[in-house]
Design an enzyme around this catalytic site. Sequence first.
Site, PDB file in Angstrom:
ATOM      1  N   LYS A 149       0.809  -1.215   0.000  1.00 19.88           N
ATOM      2  CA  LYS A 149       0.000   0.000   0.000  1.00 19.88           C
ATOM      3  C   LYS A 149       0.851   1.278   0.000  1.00 19.88           C
ATOM      4  O   LYS A 149       2.050   1.229   0.211  1.00 19.88           O
ATOM      5  CB  LYS A 149      -0.941  -0.007   1.217  1.00 19.88           C
ATOM      6  CG  LYS A 149      -1.964  -1.157   1.168  1.00 19.88           C
ATOM      7  CD  LYS A 149      -2.866  -1.052  -0.037  1.00 19.88           C
ATOM      8  CE  LYS A 149      -4.078  -1.958   0.046  1.00 19.88           C
ATOM      9  NZ  LYS A 149      -3.819  -3.353  -0.327  1.00 19.88           N
TER      10      LYS A 149
HETATM   11  C1  LIG Z   1      -9.987  -2.586  -1.412  1.00 21.30           C
HETATM   12  C2  LIG Z   1      -9.368  -3.332  -0.273  1.00 21.30           C
HETATM   13  N1  LIG Z   1     -10.042  -3.451   0.875  1.00 21.30           N
HETATM   14  C3  LIG Z   1      -9.529  -4.099   1.929  1.00 21.30           C
HETATM   15  C4  LIG Z   1      -8.283  -4.675   1.877  1.00 21.30           C
HETATM   16  C5  LIG Z   1      -7.765  -5.406   3.068  1.00 21.30           C
HETATM   17  O1  LIG Z   1      -6.655  -4.772   3.618  1.00 21.30           O
HETATM   18  P1  LIG Z   1      -5.766  -5.493   4.715  1.00 21.30           P
HETATM   19  O2  LIG Z   1      -4.860  -6.439   3.999  1.00 21.30           O
HETATM   20  O3  LIG Z   1      -4.992  -4.378   5.385  1.00 21.30           O
HETATM   21  O4  LIG Z   1      -6.669  -6.176   5.665  1.00 21.30           O
HETATM   22  C6  LIG Z   1      -7.536  -4.579   0.713  1.00 21.30           C
HETATM   23  C7  LIG Z   1      -6.218  -5.200   0.688  1.00 21.30           C
HETATM   24  O5  LIG Z   1      -5.511  -5.390  -0.209  1.00 21.30           O
HETATM   25  C8  LIG Z   1      -8.085  -3.900  -0.398  1.00 21.30           C
HETATM   26  O6  LIG Z   1      -7.417  -3.792  -1.553  1.00 21.30           O
END
Ligand SMILES: Cc1ncc(COP(=O)(O)O)c(C=O)c1O
Length: 403
Positions: A200
């Site tokens: 990210k």
């Molecule tokens: C659009 C979206 N929402 C939620 C997430 C979940 O994030 P995390 O891996 O920090 O839980 C991601 C992760 O890649 C994502 O791309």
Amino acid sequence: MTVTRESLPAVEGGQPVRSQFLVFGAPLIGEEEIQEVVDTLRSGWIGFGPKSLRFEEEFAQYVRAKHGISVGSCTAGLHLALIASGVGPGDEVITTPLTFAATANVVEHVGARPVFVDVDRETQNIDPARIEAAITPRTRAIMPVHMAGRPCDMDAISDIADRHGLTVIEDAAHAVEAAWRGKKIGSISQFTVFSFYATKNLTTAEGGMITTNDDAAAERLRILRLHGISKDAWKRYSASGFTPYEAVEPGYKYNLTDLQSSLGLHQLRRIEANLTIRRRHWKAYDVGFADLPAVETPAPPRPEERHAGHLYTILLRPERLTIDRSQFIEALRAENIGSGIHFTPVHLHAYYRKRYGYRPGDFPNAEEIGSRTVSLPLSAKLTDQDVQDVIAAVRKVVTHYAR
Ligand SMILES: Cc1ncc(COP(=O)(O)O)c(C=O)c1O
């Protein structure tokens, strides 16, 4: 055209564009992060504590929210935001099918039903014009996703939510730097949740942040993310001495740690500088692909939006190519270029097909994008030469396989 070893795709035995594999989404980690991690390791306090609290404060300031509640992941944060919104069994939550499975999975976690609404073909975000038709007496919340870092139309979404008494929980996993009509994403809705996953724009390896302007909700979220025990329970082993604590509700183990926040504090300080680098790469891609009939580049930002520039996604035009998307990705890999797919629409994942009977054709825009999209590397860690290598590899592959 004569085919030389340089122009022959590596997947066919030609010479790859570069000798070292370019990892998709490799983070830019500075010496400051490394020193901060070392300082934390030497301090004797590596779990949730003072550095996480500082990171929360500075992050909330950056997105102009009153509160930042750090969590172990965006997924954990979305789960908690749903609980704090009172969403539970029998309820419905409106979201986009063009997202990571986590967005819908958390709705399942609270026993509610994700209701998908198709995206706008150009912005790739949930189409506000289609939301109202999906609202039922069971609808409790809307979870828009700022796809690739492009902010959703938050005026339209907030207006619908207000008129129907719904909570808005923004999935801002891609959108730390984004703003809509001058308002920072993170400052607008009741809850916004960010991701600090490894790929990210701001990374703590794993991690996330919920932002809110609601004092009572912030207080509850702080309790929920750490076992449901009282707010300052993390201090129970600190110099301030052991204080009795008790569980006020059955909470979760969803906290961030000071080890992770050591990365976050410095990543945040460089957030705008990194965006400037990614914007330069973005422009180079736009120019580098402008004359390729097989490649559709991202739509330019609208005047109302500040794009966080998280993913540079091209759409392949299958009618202009003799290979399919998987073969294209494989050909790029052979040129030593990593890439990604964002996303296979969630309603087509096995669980959602089985549970709700979704089928291909249900959300045509999300499906069309999902079947043609390829994300190219766009990290601030990339050098201009890396970007030129990606451009050269894409051009080589689509030129060789042009129909
Ligand atoms: C659009 C979206 N929402 C939620 C997430 C979940 O994030 P995390 O891996 O920090 O839980 C991601 C992760 O890649 C994502 O791309």
